[in-house]
Scaffold this motif. Structure first.
Motif, short mmCIF file in Angstrom:
data_model
loop_
_atom_site.label_atom_id
_atom_site.label_comp_id
_atom_site.label_asym_id
_atom_site.label_seq_id
_atom_site.Cartn_x
_atom_site.Cartn_y
_atom_site.Cartn_z
N ARG A 33 0.90 47.79 28.37
CA ARG A 33 0.34 48.90 29.14
C ARG A 33 1.40 49.95 29.43
O ARG A 33 1.17 51.15 29.26
CB ARG A 33 -0.25 48.35 30.45
N HIS A 34 2.58 49.51 29.88
CA HIS A 34 3.64 50.46 30.20
C HIS A 34 4.17 51.16 28.95
O HIS A 34 4.50 52.36 28.99
CB HIS A 34 4.78 49.74 30.92
N ALA A 35 4.26 50.43 27.83
CA ALA A 35 4.71 51.07 26.58
C ALA A 35 3.73 52.14 26.14
O ALA A 35 4.12 53.21 25.68
CB ALA A 35 4.88 50.01 25.50
N ALA A 88 12.63 54.90 25.22
CA ALA A 88 11.72 55.20 26.33
C ALA A 88 10.65 54.12 26.46
O ALA A 88 10.32 53.67 27.56
CB ALA A 88 11.08 56.57 26.12
N ALA A 89 10.10 53.70 25.33
CA ALA A 89 9.08 52.65 25.36
C ALA A 89 9.68 51.32 25.81
O ALA A 89 9.07 50.56 26.57
CB ALA A 89 8.42 52.50 23.99
N LEU A 90 10.90 51.02 25.31
CA LEU A 90 11.56 49.78 25.71
C LEU A 90 11.86 49.77 27.21
O LEU A 90 11.64 48.76 27.90
CB LEU A 90 12.86 49.61 24.93
N ALA A 91 12.34 50.90 27.71
CA ALA A 91 12.64 50.98 29.15
C ALA A 91 11.38 50.79 29.98
O ALA A 91 11.39 50.07 30.99
CB ALA A 91 13.30 52.32 29.46
N ALA A 92 10.28 51.42 29.54
CA ALA A 92 9.02 51.27 30.29
C ALA A 92 8.53 49.84 30.26
O ALA A 92 7.91 49.36 31.22
CB ALA A 92 7.97 52.21 29.70
N MET A 128 15.36 44.04 18.93
CA MET A 128 14.24 44.53 19.72
C MET A 128 13.51 45.69 19.07
O MET A 128 12.33 45.90 19.32
CB MET A 128 14.72 44.97 21.11
N ALA A 129 14.20 46.45 18.24
CA ALA A 129 13.53 47.61 17.63
C ALA A 129 14.30 48.06 16.40
O ALA A 129 15.52 47.85 16.28
CB ALA A 129 13.43 48.76 18.64
N GLU A 130 13.55 48.69 15.48
CA GLU A 130 14.12 49.41 14.36
C GLU A 130 13.62 50.85 14.43
O GLU A 130 12.47 51.09 14.84
CB GLU A 130 13.72 48.77 13.03
N PHE A 131 14.44 51.78 14.03
CA PHE A 131 14.04 53.19 14.13
C PHE A 131 14.71 53.98 13.02
O PHE A 131 15.69 53.53 12.41
CB PHE A 131 14.44 53.75 15.50
N GLY A 132 14.20 55.18 12.79
CA GLY A 132 14.79 56.06 11.80
C GLY A 132 13.77 56.61 10.84
O GLY A 132 12.56 56.65 11.13
N ASP A 136 7.73 41.13 22.22
CA ASP A 136 8.02 39.71 22.49
C ASP A 136 9.51 39.45 22.62
O ASP A 136 9.91 38.43 23.20
CB ASP A 136 7.46 38.84 21.36
N ALA A 137 10.34 40.35 22.05
CA ALA A 137 11.78 40.11 22.07
C ALA A 137 12.43 40.47 23.40
O ALA A 137 13.59 40.14 23.63
CB ALA A 137 12.45 40.93 20.94
N ILE A 138 11.68 41.15 24.27
CA ILE A 138 12.25 41.50 25.57
C ILE A 138 12.36 40.23 26.41
O ILE A 138 11.40 39.46 26.51
CB ILE A 138 11.35 42.54 26.29
#
Length: 799
Positions: A498-500, A619-623, A657-661, A685-687
């Motif tokens: 929900r927060h993400a 931002a999504a990870l922080a939320a 936790m994430a891949e980006f680019g 799930d990795a958080i």
């Protein structure tokens, strides 16, 4: 299912209006999708009287008519050859929409060859009430001027179209609907008993049931000497009203009984039958036949067919064949009225792709006690309209057992619904619906009618009573409050998702919901699908495995938006991906995509880059509650990411936790994606799980110091192999209490910097809390930063 109101009133004695009947149907659970009311649809069209018609002064094929209309006397120029003085026609006023021509008349009079015309007179085709377009409608008898056109033409019957739930096959017959409406009190169910018609000779056709599981009962009768011509007007009108095309009487009669009583029938040309009629298993190629849809089918051994000694005649309960069908030359017929097992019927229809009215009813469960009644009803109509002589009825097999009686404590109605109804009212509702309640006390023994195979327990009877009495009459009662404080209803993962979602929506992304499946070739572009993730029965050949990433469909959706002119779309999805078929193989991810396109903005434009994707991911990870300050950034993204424009956010060496680019150009080409695309995929799930004590509590309050922060800049000479993130983390670790932020503001490797090295300049923010820092204290912290960076990276302070 469709039926006209007049057909319903054949079974239901009622004075209720159309709106009242529609409301009663809705409250009884029959969901009306549409009502086609000709009185409303053709309200603009009325009867008019042509008092004078003369030739147009400037056109041989036009006439100038003086017409008495509902709007007064009008002059109308008409090109119909049958326009004449004294006729009664149908008038369309100025501005009226003509459905058959798909245009609206002008709202002002129009001059036709110099003569003003105020409206028009219509043909049957122009009103979509017939095919005649040779001239205007010429009513055979006079009507009062202003009479609605559909009333004068006998087309005023409203048609109701409603959705039938799978558990109520009795609603696929108009009489079943009338029965339920009678129970609501809106009318009375008429008695239309079907009398048994004695046969004058033994039935010459034998019936053999070789597969009684698929066809447990089969009734038949021969009628000799019939004349199969056009149906009477009342039958053709009824057939048209339900959306079918009249064919001939025998075909129309079976369609009518199917809709009237939910009793599908089939009529064979007796002269084309060879030997006994059998219900048996299919025999493959030996049974190949052409069905009434003009397609050939090869019945399998798990499919029920009707056959004689010579050939397969059709699929039982689904569709007959062309060979044995009746025509206008047919004189002797054999009428079939059988019961076919729903599951076998459904499986056969799905395997063959046939969708017929008979299949639609049999797969839901036709009344198993209706075969004999269906034969008798058909016989009555055939003898009345086609003539002939009927044989005795032959019945093979046994009718499936009726539903078992139900012991029904009437107190269950109040216990389950809160309705406190009198015993007499409960019995009245059940009896009107066809149930047979008996007993003197508070516990009734309720006999279930054969057409209600869905009723097997007392809760079903409670539902019937509440449905007919009216769900709208149930009291609204709040659920009791729990005696103690309960945990929040949302789980940790639900809150993360929900927060993400909120965070990504706040950054300009639009949420998408895509398939959890993809095709094998798409999965190979993203590492391939995991073990055990092939679908045994995919809904499409293009969706045959579980997806290993949510990027696949988001990328294709992004291209679909671009193809429609939305070049700057940003899409995200929070949903599952599948790595293998183990209990830990499903992961919840938040994935986003956007094109490398410079949008238009008053402050200037720039193309988004890898750092925008990183910022969105963070931002999504922080939320979602991830410890973003402790994350490491490394260039270790997998093969479907651009090797020089991508990265990984991880907590420790193993927890990615994430891949980006940017997506790799080869992947984009394989998916037919134009241009460059930025993306990220976060594994929620990795958080790390929060401590139970802080589980789902509110966020911690904001801590804000009253003292002014202090900033200091440092420039380090470091080896080019050193990641900036490593240097920043080292600087932060020099004094975790005092240092609140470290950021890189300059990277330089030009003149004055040794070969193989780079100058990294960072800004460090110090936040005093208890007292203002002295210069000596600041210098001590600065020395600690330099020492920490040198130890962690080998970098030296640039002079």
């Amino acid at each position: 299912m469709k039926f006209p109101l007049s057909w319903l009133k054949y079974h239901l004695e009622t004075e209720a209006t159309l709106d009242e009947i529609a409301e009663a149907m809705t409250m009884a659970g029959l969901e009306i999708e549409h009502i086609d009311n000709p009185l409303e649809k053709f309200a603009a069209f009325t009867v008019c009287h042509v008092t004078h018609a003369e030739k147009h002064p400037d056109a041989d094929k036009l006439k100038v008519c003086t017409v008495e209309t509902v709007d007064g006397t009008k002059q109308i120029v008409c090109g119909a050859p049958n326009a004449r003085t004294g006729m009664y026609a149908i008038y369309a006023p100025l501005g009226a929409y003509i459905p058959g021509l798909d245009f609206a008349l002008d709202k002002k009079p129009r001059k036709i060859r110099g003569v003003e015309s105020h409206g028009m007179m219509c043909s049957a085709k122009e009103l979509e009430l017939g095919e005649d377009h040779d001239g205007i409608i010429d009513l055979p008898e006079p009507f009062d001027v202003g009479t609605p056109a559909v009333v004068a033409l006998g087309q005023a019957d409203p048609v109701l179209d409603f959705e039938v739930t799978p558990n109520r096959p009795d609603w696929l017959g108009v009489r079943g609907i009338a029965r339920d409406l009678a129970a609501t009190g809106i009318g009375t169910l008429k008695t239309h008993d079907i009398a048994e018609i004695p046969g004058s000779f033994p039935c010459p056709v034998k019936i053999e049931l070789d597969w009684s599981e698929a066809c447990p009962v089969y009734a038949g009768r021969v009628i000799r000497g019939v004349t199969n011509g056009e149906s009477p007007d009342w039958l053709k009108k009824a057939i048209k009203a339900i959306g079918l095309r009249p064919i001939n009487f025998l075909a129309d009669m079976t369609n009518m009984i199917s809709v009237d009583r939910c009793r599908p029938l089939h009529v064979y040309d007796l002269a084309k039958l060879d030997g006994p009629i059998r219900a048996r298993r299919g025999r493959g190629e030996a049974d190949r036949f052409e069905a009434l849809d003009n397609k050939e089918y090869v019945p399998g051994e798990d499919q029920c067919v009707i056959a004689d000694d010579a050939r397969c005649l059709g699929f039982g309960g689904i569709m007959g064949g062309t060979w044995s069908g009746v025509t206008s030359e047919t004189t002797d017929v054999f009428i079939e009225s059988a019961w076919f097992e729903p599951l076998i019927t459904r499986a056969t229809a799905k395997a063959t792709g046939i969708d017929s009215d008979a299949k639609y009813r049999f797969e839901r469960g036709v009344d198993p006690a209706s075969p004999r009644a269906g034969i008798e009803q058909a016989t009555e109509l055939v003898l009345k309209y086609c003539g002939g002589e009927a044989s005795e009825v032959i019945v093979a097999g046994e009718t499936p057992a009726a539903p078992a009686d139900i012991d029904f404590p009437i107190t269950e109605v109040k216990r389950l619904t809160g309705l406190d109804l009198p015993r007499a009212e409960i019995i009245r509702i059940l009896e009107t619906l066809g149930f047979v309640p008996s007993g003197e006390g508070d516990v009734l023994t309720v006999g279930v009618p054969s057409w209600r195979m869905d009723c097997t327990q007392k809760a079903d009877l409670v539902e019937e009573v509440a449905r007919i009495h009216g769900y709208d009459k149930l009291d609204a009662v709040s659920l009791p409050r729990p005696p103690v404080r309960r945990e929040a209803p949302a789980t940790v993962m639900q809150l993360r998702a929900r927060h993400a979602r909120r965070a990504l929506a706040g950054r300009g992304y639009s949420e998408s919901v895509t398939w959890s499946f993809c095709n094998t070739q798409q999965a190979k572009l993203f590492g391939g699908h995991g073990d055990g993730l092939e679908l045994e029965n995919p809904i499409s050949s293009e969706l045959d495995v579980m997806r290993p990433t949510a990027l696949i469909h988001l990328l294709t959706a992004l291209q679909a938006n671009a193809d429609r002119g939305q070049d700057d779309a940003r899409l995200f999805e929070v949903g599952p991906i599948y790595l293998d078929d183990s209990d830990k193989g499903q992961k919840l991810v938040a994935t986003g995509v956007r094109r490398v396109e410079a949008g238009r903005h008053w402050a200037g434009t720039r193309q988004p880059d890898i750092f925008d994707a990183k910022a969105d991911a963070l931002a999504a990870l922080a939320a979602a509650g991830a410890p973003v300050d402790n994350l490491q950034v490394v260039a270790e993204a997998r093969d479907w990411w651009h090797p020089g424009r991508s990265g990984v956010l991880r907590l420790g060496p193993k927890n990615v936790m994430a891949e980006f680019g940017e997506i790799h150009p080869a992947v984009l080409k394989a998916l037919d994606i134009d241009g460059r695309v930025l993306a990220f995929e976060i594994v929620l799930d990795a958080i790390p799980q929060p401590k139970k004590a802080s589980g789902l509590k509110a966020r911690t309050p904001l801590e804000r110091a009253d003292l002014t922060p202090v900033t200091r800049d440092f420039a380090f000479l470091a080896d080019k192999s050193v990641a900036a993130d490593t240097l920043v983390r080292a600087a932060k670790g020099a004094d975790k209490q005092m240092i609140t932020n470290v950021s890189v503001f300059d990277v330089y490797d030009g003149k004055g910097v040794p070969e193989g090295q780079v100058s990294l300049a960072i800004e460090v923010t110090l936040q005093p809390r208890d007292k203002t820092l002295t210069e000596k204290e600041i210098e001590a912290i600065a020395a600690g930063i330099v020492a920490k960076v040198e130890k962690a990276t080998g970098a030296s302070l640039r002079s």
